[in-house]
Design an enzyme around this catalytic site. Structure first.
Site, mmCIF file in Angstrom:
data_model
loop_
_atom_site.group_PDB
_atom_site.id
_atom_site.type_symbol
_atom_site.label_atom_id
_atom_site.label_comp_id
_atom_site.label_asym_id
_atom_site.label_seq_id
_atom_site.Cartn_x
_atom_site.Cartn_y
_atom_site.Cartn_z
ATOM 1 N N ARG A 146 17.328 -1.250 -6.893
ATOM 2 C CA ARG A 146 18.202 -0.917 -8.042
ATOM 3 C C ARG A 146 19.674 -1.220 -7.798
ATOM 4 O O ARG A 146 20.568 -0.683 -8.443
ATOM 5 C CB ARG A 146 18.053 0.547 -8.460
ATOM 6 C CG ARG A 146 16.684 0.879 -8.996
ATOM 7 C CD ARG A 146 16.714 2.091 -9.912
ATOM 8 N NE ARG A 146 15.375 2.372 -10.368
ATOM 9 C CZ ARG A 146 14.506 3.120 -9.719
ATOM 10 N NH1 ARG A 146 14.861 3.700 -8.591
ATOM 11 N NH2 ARG A 146 13.303 3.314 -10.200
ATOM 12 N N LYS A 173 29.090 -12.005 -13.199
ATOM 13 C CA LYS A 173 27.928 -12.559 -13.919
ATOM 14 C C LYS A 173 26.950 -13.120 -12.889
ATOM 15 O O LYS A 173 27.315 -13.999 -12.096
ATOM 16 C CB LYS A 173 28.346 -13.692 -14.849
ATOM 17 C CG LYS A 173 28.857 -13.230 -16.192
ATOM 18 C CD LYS A 173 28.998 -14.438 -17.116
ATOM 19 C CE LYS A 173 29.617 -14.042 -18.437
ATOM 20 N NZ LYS A 173 29.879 -15.212 -19.291
ATOM 21 N N GLU A 176 37.338 -26.539 -14.321
ATOM 22 C CA GLU A 176 37.527 -25.120 -14.681
ATOM 23 C C GLU A 176 38.998 -24.715 -14.511
ATOM 24 O O GLU A 176 39.487 -23.839 -15.219
ATOM 25 C CB GLU A 176 36.615 -24.213 -13.840
ATOM 26 C CG GLU A 176 35.117 -24.530 -13.935
ATOM 27 C CD GLU A 176 34.461 -24.207 -15.285
ATOM 28 O OE1 GLU A 176 35.094 -23.556 -16.132
ATOM 29 O OE2 GLU A 176 33.294 -24.621 -15.483
ATOM 30 N N LYS A 194 41.163 -15.618 -14.025
ATOM 31 C CA LYS A 194 39.779 -15.153 -14.225
ATOM 32 C C LYS A 194 39.732 -13.629 -14.127
ATOM 33 O O LYS A 194 39.095 -12.950 -14.948
ATOM 34 C CB LYS A 194 38.864 -15.819 -13.187
ATOM 35 C CG LYS A 194 37.406 -15.403 -13.267
ATOM 36 C CD LYS A 194 36.654 -16.114 -14.367
ATOM 37 C CE LYS A 194 35.292 -15.493 -14.627
ATOM 38 N NZ LYS A 194 34.194 -16.127 -14.007
ATOM 39 N N GLU A 245 32.070 -9.439 -21.862
ATOM 40 C CA GLU A 245 32.161 -10.538 -22.838
ATOM 41 C C GLU A 245 31.964 -10.067 -24.282
ATOM 42 O O GLU A 245 31.191 -10.625 -25.050
ATOM 43 C CB GLU A 245 31.160 -11.661 -22.491
ATOM 44 C CG GLU A 245 31.560 -12.985 -23.128
ATOM 45 C CD GLU A 245 30.731 -14.175 -22.657
ATOM 46 O OE1 GLU A 245 30.607 -14.372 -21.450
ATOM 47 O OE2 GLU A 245 30.211 -14.892 -23.521
ATOM 48 N N ARG A 295 36.642 -12.610 -23.028
ATOM 49 C CA ARG A 295 35.944 -13.337 -21.951
ATOM 50 C C ARG A 295 35.221 -14.571 -22.488
ATOM 51 O O ARG A 295 35.034 -15.539 -21.762
ATOM 52 C CB ARG A 295 34.971 -12.394 -21.208
ATOM 53 C CG ARG A 295 34.359 -13.066 -19.988
ATOM 54 C CD ARG A 295 33.747 -12.092 -19.009
ATOM 55 N NE ARG A 295 33.178 -12.807 -17.880
ATOM 56 C CZ ARG A 295 32.685 -12.252 -16.790
ATOM 57 N NH1 ARG A 295 32.702 -10.937 -16.656
ATOM 58 N NH2 ARG A 295 32.185 -12.986 -15.820
ATOM 59 N N ASN A 334 34.395 -19.797 -22.233
ATOM 60 C CA ASN A 334 33.356 -20.767 -22.632
ATOM 61 C C ASN A 334 33.946 -22.003 -23.303
ATOM 62 O O ASN A 334 33.200 -22.851 -23.799
ATOM 63 C CB ASN A 334 32.355 -20.104 -23.593
ATOM 64 C CG ASN A 334 31.603 -18.982 -22.918
ATOM 65 O OD1 ASN A 334 31.371 -19.028 -21.715
ATOM 66 N ND2 ASN A 334 31.240 -17.951 -23.682
ATOM 67 N N HIS A 365 32.300 -25.378 -23.159
ATOM 68 C CA HIS A 365 30.983 -25.203 -22.546
ATOM 69 C C HIS A 365 29.811 -25.388 -23.505
ATOM 70 O O HIS A 365 28.714 -25.728 -23.064
ATOM 71 C CB HIS A 365 30.897 -23.843 -21.844
ATOM 72 C CG HIS A 365 31.587 -23.832 -20.500
ATOM 73 N ND1 HIS A 365 32.930 -24.089 -20.368
ATOM 74 C CD2 HIS A 365 31.118 -23.636 -19.244
ATOM 75 C CE1 HIS A 365 33.256 -24.027 -19.082
ATOM 76 N NE2 HIS A 365 32.176 -23.756 -18.382
ATOM 77 N N HIS A 380 27.076 -27.862 -22.289
ATOM 78 C CA HIS A 380 25.653 -27.546 -22.085
ATOM 79 C C HIS A 380 24.765 -28.529 -22.850
ATOM 80 O O HIS A 380 23.688 -28.892 -22.374
ATOM 81 C CB HIS A 380 25.353 -26.095 -22.490
ATOM 82 C CG HIS A 380 25.909 -25.104 -21.504
ATOM 83 N ND1 HIS A 380 26.269 -23.828 -21.853
ATOM 84 C CD2 HIS A 380 26.189 -25.225 -20.199
ATOM 85 C CE1 HIS A 380 26.754 -23.199 -20.783
ATOM 86 N NE2 HIS A 380 26.716 -24.027 -19.769
ATOM 87 N N HIS A 392 28.068 -30.262 -13.872
ATOM 88 C CA HIS A 392 28.601 -29.281 -14.821
ATOM 89 C C HIS A 392 30.086 -29.540 -15.116
ATOM 90 O O HIS A 392 30.501 -29.600 -16.283
ATOM 91 C CB HIS A 392 28.383 -27.869 -14.269
ATOM 92 C CG HIS A 392 28.913 -26.799 -15.166
ATOM 93 N ND1 HIS A 392 28.401 -26.561 -16.428
ATOM 94 C CD2 HIS A 392 29.947 -25.922 -15.016
ATOM 95 C CE1 HIS A 392 29.076 -25.586 -16.996
ATOM 96 N NE2 HIS A 392 30.015 -25.174 -16.162
#
Ligand code: GLY
Length: 362
Positions: free
Chosen positions: A121, A143, A185, A227, A237, A241, A245, A248, A252, A265
């Site tokens: 956990r 994340k 980035e 960041k 998010e 946040r 993206n 992105h 993607h 990427h």
């Protein structure tokens, strides 16, 4: 050494940035998560170059470390790898207070982080990123997760690390193409939030590409600070946040539309940022000079700024509509209003998106 503190309502941690910092991994880990055991999950690409330094440092700080490796490809960032790691941790009786350290790029950090979030956990998680992309983005903010056959990062959690250790010397062994990908980035952070950073990257691009040690520490510190600020404002998010993206959703579609084989990427993000900015300029949202300045800087970094081998628009747009960032069936795009400021836009007409794709093929 540069440090950045990330402070959340119920959790805080420090991101340490310096050349040669792997030698201090053990001491820093002991301060953040004291225990007699630790698990080091190592990117198999760097076993020969960096794992000995990390293990020696942990042992010198009185940890009895378990070393486990994983293959750092998108097709290994999955639940099968997670299960394999669970077995190793259970067989070696790692406990709830034993820290789990990810040593490698973003794929290892994301996968090991998901293991750390769920094993018993949740155990203390430490990020030790060795790629520029992971240093300035993936290792900060909590994340973690893995891919499914249906798409990337569909299973995951928010599990903040207790410590981030960035040894800038590890970039010396990173292939040049991967280093340049991390710059996408960095440019993104400047464009969405910090025009001074954008200009600083432009002015210092030669020293950055030459990997001058002090310049790298400053580059990473400035980006980590952005960041961390975004994450402190909006950990889960719910709002700001999502600005991270930027570029992105296009990226993607490029990655998935080319079966993840043609563009890294960061390269897809470079193209995606240009598409989003040209779309914003064409619809009167921002001045066209923002797109010109973006393309000029990305050209200097060596990232791609045009692509004549993209799939047809209908394929790219179908992928965009299936992205997990879709809200109520509508594509959500992050578009610039000016250099340093972006907004989330839900109602972009298809022909405007198609025009942005076409502009990349010109
Ligand atoms: N990489 C985007 C985020 O951490 O939110």
């Amino acid at each position: 050494m540069a440090t950045v503190d990330l402070v959340l309502p119920h959790h805080r941690y420090t991101i340490h940035i310096a050349p040669g910092l792997l030698a201090d991994l053990g001491t820093l880990t002991r301060q953040a998560a004291p225990h007699h055991r630790a698990a080091l999950i190592i990117d198999d690409k760097i076993i020969d170059t960096h794992s000995q330094a990390a293990l020696a440092s942990l042992k010198a700080a009185n940890f009895d470390p378990l070393a486990a490796t994983m293959t750092a490809g998108e097709d290994h960032k999955n639940l099968a790898t997670v299960e394999k790691l669970y077995h190793q941790l259970l067989d070696q009786r790692l406990e709830r207070r034993s820290p789990l350290i990810a040593l490698g790029g973003g794929i290892v950090g994301d996968t090991a982080g998901f293991v750390a979030a769920s094993y018993l956990r949740g155990v203390p998680f430490i990020q030790c990123p060795t790629t520029l992309l992971a240093m300035v983005d993936a290792s900060v903010g909590g994340k973690v997760g893995v891919n499914m056959p249906q798409g990337k990062n569909l299973i995951g959690a928010f599990h903040q690390p207790v410590l981030v250790v960035i040894d800038t010397d590890t970039l010396k062994t990173l292939p040049k193409r991967d280093f340049i990908c991390g710059l996408a980035e960095c440019v993104k952070h400047g464009l969405i939030r910090d025009p001074d950073l954008f200009d600083w990257i432009d002015q210092n691009i030669d020293a950055i590409l030459a990997q001058d040690s002090a310049t790298l520490v400053e580059l990473i510190e400035r980006n980590v600070r952005i960041k961390a600020d975004v994450v402190m404002e909006d950990e889960k998010e719910a709002g700001v946040r999502a600005h991270l993206n930027f570029g992105h959703t296009f990226a993607h579609a490029i990655e998935a539309g080319t079966e993840y084989g043609r563009y890294r990427h960061g390269e897809a993000v470079s193209l995606g940022m240009i598409a989003a900015t040209r779309l914003a300029a064409a619809s009167g949202r921002c001045d066209s000079t923002v797109a010109d300045r973006l393309v000029s800087l990305l050209n200097k970094t060596g990232l791609p700024t045009q692509a004549n081998d993209l799939p047809p628009n209908d394929k790219l747009m179908a992928i965009m509509r299936s992205d997990k960032k879709v809200a109520d069936g509508r594509v959500r795009l992050v578009l610039p209003d000016q250099l340093g400021k972006v907004s989330i836009v839900n109602d972009t007409p298809d022909d405007a998106v198609a025009g942005a794709w076409d502009s990349l093929r010109a």
